[in-house]
Design a protein around this motif. Sequence first.
Motif, PDB file in Angstrom:
ATOM      1  N   UNK A 134       0.830  -1.215   0.000  1.00 14.42           N
ATOM      2  CA  UNK A 134       0.000   0.000   0.000  1.00 14.42           C
ATOM      3  C   UNK A 134       0.863   1.263   0.000  1.00 14.42           C
ATOM      4  N   UNK A 135       1.946   1.242   0.793  1.00 13.14           N
ATOM      5  CA  UNK A 135       2.811   2.428   0.832  1.00 13.14           C
ATOM      6  C   UNK A 135       3.573   2.589  -0.478  1.00 13.14           C
ATOM      7  N   UNK A 136       3.920   1.493  -1.106  1.00  9.81           N
ATOM      8  CA  UNK A 136       4.573   1.561  -2.416  1.00  9.81           C
ATOM      9  C   UNK A 136       3.626   2.223  -3.413  1.00  9.81           C
ATOM     10  N   UNK A 137       2.393   1.802  -3.380  1.00 10.90           N
ATOM     11  CA  UNK A 137       1.387   2.342  -4.309  1.00 10.90           C
ATOM     12  C   UNK A 137       1.085   3.824  -4.008  1.00 10.90           C
ATOM     13  N   UNK A 138       1.148   4.208  -2.742  1.00  8.06           N
ATOM     14  CA  UNK A 138       0.840   5.596  -2.356  1.00  8.06           C
ATOM     15  C   UNK A 138       1.929   6.578  -2.763  1.00  8.06           C
ATOM     16  N   UNK A 139       3.140   6.059  -3.097  1.00  4.81           N
ATOM     17  CA  UNK A 139       4.178   6.975  -3.573  1.00  4.81           C
ATOM     18  C   UNK A 139       5.511   6.891  -2.862  1.00  4.81           C
ATOM     19  N   UNK A 140       5.681   5.899  -1.981  1.00  2.00           N
ATOM     20  CA  UNK A 140       6.966   5.759  -1.289  1.00  2.00           C
ATOM     21  C   UNK A 140       8.052   5.336  -2.270  1.00  2.00           C
ATOM     22  N   UNK A 141       9.253   5.876  -2.094  1.00  2.85           N
ATOM     23  CA  UNK A 141      10.416   5.428  -2.877  1.00  2.85           C
ATOM     24  C   UNK A 141      11.308   4.528  -2.034  1.00  2.85           C
ATOM     25  N   UNK A 142      11.431   4.887  -0.753  1.00  7.21           N
ATOM     26  CA  UNK A 142      12.180   4.065   0.197  1.00  7.21           C
ATOM     27  C   UNK A 142      11.180   3.668   1.283  1.00  7.21           C
ATOM     28  N   UNK A 143      11.145   2.382   1.602  1.00  5.37           N
ATOM     29  CA  UNK A 143      10.256   1.928   2.680  1.00  5.37           C
ATOM     30  C   UNK A 143      11.142   1.329   3.759  1.00  5.37           C
ATOM     31  N   UNK A 144      11.082   1.950   4.949  1.00  2.73           N
ATOM     32  CA  UNK A 144      11.910   1.492   6.056  1.00  2.73           C
ATOM     33  C   UNK A 144      11.031   0.852   7.122  1.00  2.73           C
ATOM     34  N   UNK A 145      11.413  -0.367   7.481  1.00  5.47           N
ATOM     35  CA  UNK A 145      10.692  -1.095   8.535  1.00  5.47           C
ATOM     36  C   UNK A 145      11.628  -1.249   9.732  1.00  5.47           C
ATOM     37  N   UNK A 146      11.040  -1.420  10.903  1.00  3.39           N
ATOM     38  CA  UNK A 146      11.861  -1.607  12.098  1.00  3.39           C
ATOM     39  C   UNK A 146      12.249  -3.066  12.264  1.00  3.39           C
ATOM     40  N   UNK A 147      13.501  -3.286  12.589  1.00  2.00           N
ATOM     41  CA  UNK A 147      13.987  -4.635  12.880  1.00  2.00           C
ATOM     42  C   UNK A 147      13.106  -5.257  13.962  1.00  2.00           C
ATOM     43  N   UNK A 151      12.270 -10.557   9.006  1.00  2.00           N
ATOM     44  CA  UNK A 151      12.868  -9.371   8.381  1.00  2.00           C
ATOM     45  C   UNK A 151      13.368  -9.652   6.960  1.00  2.00           C
ATOM     46  N   UNK A 152      14.003 -10.793   6.776  1.00  2.00           N
ATOM     47  CA  UNK A 152      14.533 -11.145   5.454  1.00  2.00           C
ATOM     48  C   UNK A 152      13.412 -11.131   4.416  1.00  2.00           C
ATOM     49  N   UNK A 153      12.293 -11.736   4.776  1.00  2.00           N
ATOM     50  CA  UNK A 153      11.162 -11.817   3.845  1.00  2.00           C
ATOM     51  C   UNK A 153      10.598 -10.417   3.553  1.00  2.00           C
ATOM     52  N   UNK A 154      10.481  -9.601   4.576  1.00  2.00           N
ATOM     53  CA  UNK A 154       9.911  -8.260   4.389  1.00  2.00           C
ATOM     54  C   UNK A 154      10.817  -7.408   3.497  1.00  2.00           C
ATOM     55  N   UNK A 155      12.126  -7.505   3.695  1.00  2.00           N
ATOM     56  CA  UNK A 155      13.053  -6.734   2.856  1.00  2.00           C
ATOM     57  C   UNK A 155      12.952  -7.182   1.394  1.00  2.00           C
ATOM     58  N   UNK A 156      12.844  -8.494   1.195  1.00  2.00           N
ATOM     59  CA  UNK A 156      12.671  -9.022  -0.176  1.00  2.00           C
ATOM     60  C   UNK A 156      11.392  -8.487  -0.793  1.00  2.00           C
ATOM     61  N   UNK A 157      10.354  -8.477   0.014  1.00  2.76           N
ATOM     62  CA  UNK A 157       9.036  -8.016  -0.429  1.00  2.76           C
ATOM     63  C   UNK A 157       9.126  -6.559  -0.925  1.00  2.76           C
ATOM     64  N   UNK A 158       9.812  -5.709  -0.161  1.00  2.00           N
ATOM     65  CA  UNK A 158       9.932  -4.291  -0.536  1.00  2.00           C
ATOM     66  C   UNK A 158      10.687  -4.171  -1.867  1.00  2.00           C
ATOM     67  N   UNK A 159      11.769  -4.920  -2.001  1.00  2.00           N
ATOM     68  CA  UNK A 159      12.541  -4.845  -3.260  1.00  2.00           C
ATOM     69  C   UNK A 159      11.758  -5.407  -4.441  1.00  2.00           C
ATOM     70  N   UNK A 160      10.978  -6.424  -4.194  1.00  2.14           N
ATOM     71  CA  UNK A 160      10.155  -6.987  -5.283  1.00  2.14           C
ATOM     72  C   UNK A 160       9.136  -5.972  -5.787  1.00  2.14           C
ATOM     73  N   UNK A 161       8.756  -5.040  -4.910  1.00  2.14           N
ATOM     74  CA  UNK A 161       7.815  -3.997  -5.313  1.00  2.14           C
ATOM     75  C   UNK A 161       8.527  -2.884  -6.090  1.00  2.14           C
ATOM     76  N   UNK A 162       9.845  -3.026  -6.261  1.00  2.18           N
ATOM     77  CA  UNK A 162      10.622  -2.037  -6.998  1.00  2.18           C
ATOM     78  C   UNK A 162      11.017  -0.841  -6.155  1.00  2.18           C
ATOM     79  N   UNK A 163      10.961  -0.989  -4.836  1.00  3.64           N
ATOM     80  CA  UNK A 163      11.298   0.120  -3.942  1.00  3.64           C
ATOM     81  C   UNK A 163      12.593  -0.172  -3.197  1.00  3.64           C
TER      82      UNK A 163
END
Length: 220
Positions: free
Chosen positions: A78-91, A97-109
Amino acid sequence: MNRILAPSVLSADFSRLGEEVRATEENGAQYLHLDVMDGIFVPSISFGLPVIRTLRPCSRQIFDVHLMITEPDRYVADFAEAGADIITVHQEACLHLDRTLQHIRELGKKAGVALNPATPAESIRWVLPQVDMVLVMSVNPGFGGQALIPYTLEKVRKLRQMLLQEGLETDIEVDGGVKLSNAREVLAAGANILVAGSAVFGKKTGANTRAFMEILDQKV
Ligand code: DX5
Ligand code: ZN
């Protein structure tokens, strides 16, 4: 490394948000730092998707979205779609965490990971190759206007060393209590992106931005 200012809109005047953001962009701030708080991971509730979506057409800055929320994986698309370029999550908020980081990169962010003051640098050692930016919290997250906790700069030094050893030139962003008076010290510790909220926004948003940019543009 590129030295960047990321003004945190948390301290902006929300009744004229577009104007405030433009003042930072026109005076050289390359990023816009957007603090999303859910009232569970941190005590405060700030703003979310509609504000980011509304601001997107007002600015060409890189939207640096700092998610201070539990289970961020549920919302990264949702944040990728709203216009985020960098998405930072808390450890501390990510069970996988590994899966979430992969997920963000798969979204092209770009994928960022944030560390609370008490969280050790070693906790993200194995995922460093999957991270585009490490955000070191220099205050306990939840509020603007707090004082920088000095030991967090030791962690910045440690992280920069770890990254160098791995041959990585990953961005390190420091968030919380960054002022004109300590900006040089934060950069010297190894950070290359400064978040500043209360030190940027106010009666002189444009002039404050310029003052930070002068420090960031100085040769090291
Ligand atoms: C705090 C937020 C920060 C905050 C920084 O939880 O992550 O981005 O807005 O504000 P200042 O620069 O005022 O400490
Ligand atoms: Zn932040």
